[in-house]
Design a protein around this motif. Structure first.
Motif, PDB file in Angstrom:
ATOM      1  N   ARG A 288     -17.750  72.530 -18.887  1.00  0.00           N
ATOM      2  CA  ARG A 288     -17.993  72.037 -17.610  1.00  0.00           C
ATOM      3  C   ARG A 288     -17.268  71.073 -16.976  1.00  0.00           C
ATOM      4  O   ARG A 288     -17.027  71.105 -15.717  1.00  0.00           O
ATOM      5  CB  ARG A 288     -19.844  71.663 -17.844  1.00  0.00           C
ATOM      6  N   VAL A 289     -16.858  69.747 -17.522  1.00  0.00           N
ATOM      7  CA  VAL A 289     -16.115  68.787 -16.930  1.00  0.00           C
ATOM      8  C   VAL A 289     -14.699  69.535 -16.601  1.00  0.00           C
ATOM      9  O   VAL A 289     -14.406  69.142 -15.641  1.00  0.00           O
ATOM     10  CB  VAL A 289     -15.851  67.740 -17.961  1.00  0.00           C
ATOM     11  N   ALA A 290     -14.213  70.301 -17.250  1.00  0.00           N
ATOM     12  CA  ALA A 290     -12.939  70.823 -16.940  1.00  0.00           C
ATOM     13  C   ALA A 290     -12.908  71.649 -15.647  1.00  0.00           C
ATOM     14  O   ALA A 290     -12.292  71.660 -14.674  1.00  0.00           O
ATOM     15  CB  ALA A 290     -12.305  71.950 -17.974  1.00  0.00           C
ATOM     16  N   SER A 291     -14.059  72.307 -15.617  1.00  0.00           N
ATOM     17  CA  SER A 291     -14.418  73.227 -14.372  1.00  0.00           C
ATOM     18  C   SER A 291     -14.707  72.536 -13.268  1.00  0.00           C
ATOM     19  O   SER A 291     -14.312  72.847 -11.854  1.00  0.00           O
ATOM     20  CB  SER A 291     -15.517  74.380 -14.477  1.00  0.00           C
ATOM     21  N   LEU A 292     -15.257  71.207 -13.295  1.00  0.00           N
ATOM     22  CA  LEU A 292     -15.606  70.247 -11.962  1.00  0.00           C
ATOM     23  C   LEU A 292     -14.380  69.799 -11.618  1.00  0.00           C
ATOM     24  O   LEU A 292     -14.215  69.437 -10.197  1.00  0.00           O
ATOM     25  CB  LEU A 292     -16.315  69.188 -12.599  1.00  0.00           C
ATOM     26  N   ARG A 293     -13.149  69.662 -12.292  1.00  0.00           N
ATOM     27  CA  ARG A 293     -12.137  69.335 -11.693  1.00  0.00           C
ATOM     28  C   ARG A 293     -11.324  70.305 -10.809  1.00  0.00           C
ATOM     29  O   ARG A 293     -10.404  69.833  -9.953  1.00  0.00           O
ATOM     30  CB  ARG A 293     -10.790  68.963 -12.941  1.00  0.00           C
ATOM     31  N   HIS A 294     -11.820  71.649 -10.883  1.00  0.00           N
ATOM     32  CA  HIS A 294     -11.229  72.555  -9.857  1.00  0.00           C
ATOM     33  C   HIS A 294     -12.436  73.425  -9.326  1.00  0.00           C
ATOM     34  O   HIS A 294     -13.282  73.806 -10.066  1.00  0.00           O
ATOM     35  CB  HIS A 294     -10.558  73.496 -10.748  1.00  0.00           C
ATOM     36  N   ASP A 295     -12.672  73.532  -7.927  1.00  0.00           N
ATOM     37  CA  ASP A 295     -13.813  73.880  -7.253  1.00  0.00           C
ATOM     38  C   ASP A 295     -13.768  75.266  -6.981  1.00  0.00           C
ATOM     39  O   ASP A 295     -13.703  75.907  -5.823  1.00  0.00           O
ATOM     40  CB  ASP A 295     -14.070  73.171  -5.840  1.00  0.00           C
ATOM     41  N   GLU A 296     -13.441  76.011  -8.205  1.00  0.00           N
ATOM     42  CA  GLU A 296     -13.416  77.699  -8.006  1.00  0.00           C
ATOM     43  C   GLU A 296     -14.752  78.236  -8.302  1.00  0.00           C
ATOM     44  O   GLU A 296     -15.407  77.746  -9.534  1.00  0.00           O
ATOM     45  CB  GLU A 296     -12.621  77.965  -9.003  1.00  0.00           C
ATOM     46  N   LEU A 297     -15.218  79.030  -7.524  1.00  0.00           N
ATOM     47  CA  LEU A 297     -16.651  79.602  -7.793  1.00  0.00           C
ATOM     48  C   LEU A 297     -16.337  81.200  -8.098  1.00  0.00           C
ATOM     49  O   LEU A 297     -15.403  81.622  -7.348  1.00  0.00           O
ATOM     50  CB  LEU A 297     -17.528  79.316  -6.589  1.00  0.00           C
ATOM     51  N   PRO A 298     -17.487  81.795  -8.809  1.00  0.00           N
ATOM     52  CA  PRO A 298     -18.298  81.145  -9.404  1.00  0.00           C
ATOM     53  C   PRO A 298     -18.124  80.426 -10.611  1.00  0.00           C
ATOM     54  O   PRO A 298     -16.999  80.821 -11.204  1.00  0.00           O
ATOM     55  CB  PRO A 298     -19.312  82.452  -9.690  1.00  0.00           C
ATOM     56  N   ARG A 299     -18.626  79.290 -10.963  1.00  0.00           N
ATOM     57  CA  ARG A 299     -18.718  78.776 -12.251  1.00  0.00           C
ATOM     58  C   ARG A 299     -18.970  79.548 -13.256  1.00  0.00           C
ATOM     59  O   ARG A 299     -19.959  80.483 -13.336  1.00  0.00           O
ATOM     60  CB  ARG A 299     -19.554  77.568 -12.449  1.00  0.00           C
ATOM     61  N   VAL A 300     -18.230  79.254 -14.416  1.00  0.00           N
ATOM     62  CA  VAL A 300     -18.377  80.440 -15.620  1.00  0.00           C
ATOM     63  C   VAL A 300     -19.094  79.325 -16.453  1.00  0.00           C
ATOM     64  O   VAL A 300     -18.541  78.827 -17.621  1.00  0.00           O
ATOM     65  CB  VAL A 300     -17.290  80.855 -16.240  1.00  0.00           C
ATOM     66  N   TRP A 301     -20.489  79.064 -16.531  1.00  0.00           N
ATOM     67  CA  TRP A 301     -21.104  78.261 -17.348  1.00  0.00           C
ATOM     68  C   TRP A 301     -22.014  78.806 -18.346  1.00  0.00           C
ATOM     69  O   TRP A 301     -22.645  79.647 -17.660  1.00  0.00           O
ATOM     70  CB  TRP A 301     -21.879  77.027 -16.729  1.00  0.00           C
ATOM     71  N   GLN A 302     -22.359  78.353 -19.565  1.00  0.00           N
ATOM     72  CA  GLN A 302     -23.214  79.104 -20.490  1.00  0.00           C
ATOM     73  C   GLN A 302     -24.515  78.174 -20.240  1.00  0.00           C
ATOM     74  O   GLN A 302     -24.568  76.886 -20.292  1.00  0.00           O
ATOM     75  CB  GLN A 302     -22.925  78.821 -21.859  1.00  0.00           C
ATOM     76  N   PRO A 303     -25.671  78.705 -20.062  1.00  0.00           N
ATOM     77  CA  PRO A 303     -27.085  78.033 -20.028  1.00  0.00           C
ATOM     78  C   PRO A 303     -27.335  77.478 -21.353  1.00  0.00           C
ATOM     79  O   PRO A 303     -27.158  77.904 -22.406  1.00  0.00           O
ATOM     80  CB  PRO A 303     -27.982  79.219 -19.474  1.00  0.00           C
ATOM     81  N   PHE A 304     -28.102  76.304 -21.186  1.00  0.00           N
ATOM     82  CA  PHE A 304     -28.605  75.468 -22.274  1.00  0.00           C
ATOM     83  C   PHE A 304     -29.909  74.855 -22.056  1.00  0.00           C
ATOM     84  O   PHE A 304     -30.394  74.761 -21.154  1.00  0.00           O
ATOM     85  CB  PHE A 304     -27.696  74.414 -22.633  1.00  0.00           C
TER      86      PHE A 304
END
Length: 304
Positions: A288-304
């Protein structure tokens, strides 16, 4: 009043000590209690009664928990579809440095509530009249984030520095927003996972921790704007149904992406609290932190 010292950390054994003490004080049997979830709070289901015990991680949260109790009582009096406090129990009491509340256990059955259910629930919630004597805090979009960063002793310093700067920048952006909807009471965390479907099919609202007085755009973004535009978890037709149910398309509002990025930071720092609990949590936090450095959508995050 003397402030109760805040214990460091929040592990299962910490929560369990508070559970045992709170149940003894309330006259309930804690033996056989099962841990449902350990996150921002710990949730236990008692084996001896239809009760969920909710344990906040710090005594510093006592004002927030008292607010939750007040909101729960308001919604019950208004006959709003929401989880209820367990009757005849002391609420918002401090045990072993944690704040404890007791709730009715609700059976979940049938299809899980979806994004349109969230939109319908938020519309109902925003339309119900708040009593004048129920005071809600002014909404802080990044509440608790600084405390989480201060407590993150096992996270890379460069990640903490990046997140601190992100918080500073987003506060500045937020202060300049021109909101389209009238302010009012908001849930603060109104996504579909804070809904439950009873066996009779009724959907009810859970978790009043983030209730506040603030912009309705926050709830709309959390409920279906972010899942659609930010994560791609919704099909266009699903999003159209949610917009119709609530009556507002937040992705057309110029401030949407500021709210979206704030929400991403709160989600990331929430997970940060649990990085020492499992390798999976740490890996997802770093993703998540790595993706926040680049504002590319959609985010590829796993739900927790």
């Amino acid at each position: 009043m003397t402030k109760t010292p805040t214990p460091q950390g929040f592990r299962e054994q910490d929560a369990y000590r508070a559970l045992v003490a709170a149940c003894e004080h309330a006259g309930l049997d804690s033996r056989g209690a099962a841990l449902i979830r350990l996150g921002e709070n710990a949730l236990y289901r008692l084996a001896s009664a239809p009760v969920v015990v909710r344990i906040a991680r710090s005594a510093d949260l006592l004002p927030d928990v008292r607010k939750e109790v007040g909101v729960a009582r308001w919604l019950e009096e208004a006959d709003f579809p929401s989880v209820r406090l367990f009757p005849d129990c002391p609420q918002a009491t401090v045990h072993d440095g944690r704040v404890v509340t007791f709730w009715r256990y609700e059976v979940s059955e049938g299809p899980a509530p979806g994004f349109t259910d969230a939109a319908v629930m938020l519309r109902k919630l925003h339309d119900v009249v708040k009593p004048t004597d129920l005071l809600l805090p002014l909404f802080d979009p990044l509440a608790r984030v600084e405390d989480r960063l201060d407590s993150a002793t096992t996270v890379a310093e460069e990640d903490i520095a990046f997140l601190r700067q992100r918080v500073k920048d987003l506060y500045a952006e937020y202060s300049r927003l021109d909101f389209a909807l009238p302010a009012g009471h908001i849930h603060g965390d109104g996504h579909k996972n804070n809904l439950l479907r009873r066996p009779d099919g009724e959907v009810i609202l859970l978790d009043f921790e983030a209730f506040a007085w603030g912009p309705r755009e926050w709830d709309v973004c959390t409920g279906f704007g972010l899942p659609f535009r930010g994560f791609g978890w919704m099909l266009p037709e699903e999003y159209a149904q949610a917009v119709e149910a609530y009556g507002f398309d937040i992705t057309e509002w110029p401030g949407f992406h500021t709210i979206r990025r704030i929400r991403e930071v709160t989600m990331t720092t929430w997970l940060m609290q649990n990085v020492d609990h499992s390798p999976e949590a740490r890996a997802e936090f770093e993703r998540r932190v790595a993706s926040l450095r680049h504002d590319e959508l959609p985010r590829v995050w796993q739900p927790f």
